[in-house]
Design an enzyme around this catalytic site. Sequence first.
Site, PDB file in Angstrom:
ATOM      1  N   TYR A  18       0.837  -1.200   0.000  1.00  0.00           N
ATOM      2  CA  TYR A  18       0.000   0.000   0.000  1.00  0.00           C
ATOM      3  C   TYR A  18       0.874   1.252   0.000  1.00  0.00           C
ATOM      4  O   TYR A  18       0.658   2.175  -0.787  1.00  0.00           O
ATOM      5  CB  TYR A  18      -0.929  -0.005   1.217  1.00  0.00           C
ATOM      6  N   HIS A  22       1.452   4.168  -3.075  1.00  0.00           N
ATOM      7  CA  HIS A  22       1.231   5.601  -2.862  1.00  0.00           C
ATOM      8  C   HIS A  22       2.519   6.402  -3.031  1.00  0.00           C
ATOM      9  O   HIS A  22       2.471   7.553  -3.451  1.00  0.00           O
ATOM     10  CB  HIS A  22       0.584   5.844  -1.499  1.00  0.00           C
ATOM     11  N   TYR A  41      -3.510  16.475   1.229  1.00  0.00           N
ATOM     12  CA  TYR A  41      -4.106  15.156   1.459  1.00  0.00           C
ATOM     13  C   TYR A  41      -3.081  14.262   2.148  1.00  0.00           C
ATOM     14  O   TYR A  41      -1.999  14.037   1.629  1.00  0.00           O
ATOM     15  CB  TYR A  41      -4.518  14.584   0.113  1.00  0.00           C
ATOM     16  N   TRP A  76      -7.459   3.545 -10.617  1.00  0.00           N
ATOM     17  CA  TRP A  76      -6.729   3.512  -9.340  1.00  0.00           C
ATOM     18  C   TRP A  76      -7.461   2.623  -8.340  1.00  0.00           C
ATOM     19  O   TRP A  76      -6.848   1.820  -7.640  1.00  0.00           O
ATOM     20  CB  TRP A  76      -6.546   4.929  -8.788  1.00  0.00           C
ATOM     21  N   TRP A  77      -8.769   2.762  -8.243  1.00  0.00           N
ATOM     22  CA  TRP A  77      -9.533   1.924  -7.301  1.00  0.00           C
ATOM     23  C   TRP A  77      -9.388   0.447  -7.646  1.00  0.00           C
ATOM     24  O   TRP A  77      -9.230  -0.380  -6.756  1.00  0.00           O
ATOM     25  CB  TRP A  77     -10.993   2.323  -7.300  1.00  0.00           C
TER      26      TRP A  77
END
Length: 104
Positions: A18, A22, A41, A76-77
């Site tokens: 993960y 990112h 963000y 992306w999802w």
Amino acid sequence: MSIHAFRMQLKPGVVDEYKARHDAIWPELAELLHASGIRDYSIFLDEETLSLFAVLKLTDDNSRAALPQHPVMRKWWDYMAPLMEVDPDNKPKEWALQPVFHLA
């Protein structure tokens, strides 16, 4: 500008992947988020529960609500779905967080 915070949930054994995904965020995704009015963000991890806590600022004229229809967001999802709890359309499940304290 408003602040939006929410929780997401990782699956066991995927923290490193993960983070790596990112760290290498696609430039077109970063551009889309910025163009949609998302600023500052951050995502934080609770290593004990694998809960992710996201905090972002939204411009007053943001178009965050349109993101689920954008092809880059959908891609992306789909890419991230194996690592997280997701809805049937692969959108990460989100649990809203309510503000209880702020020190400016």
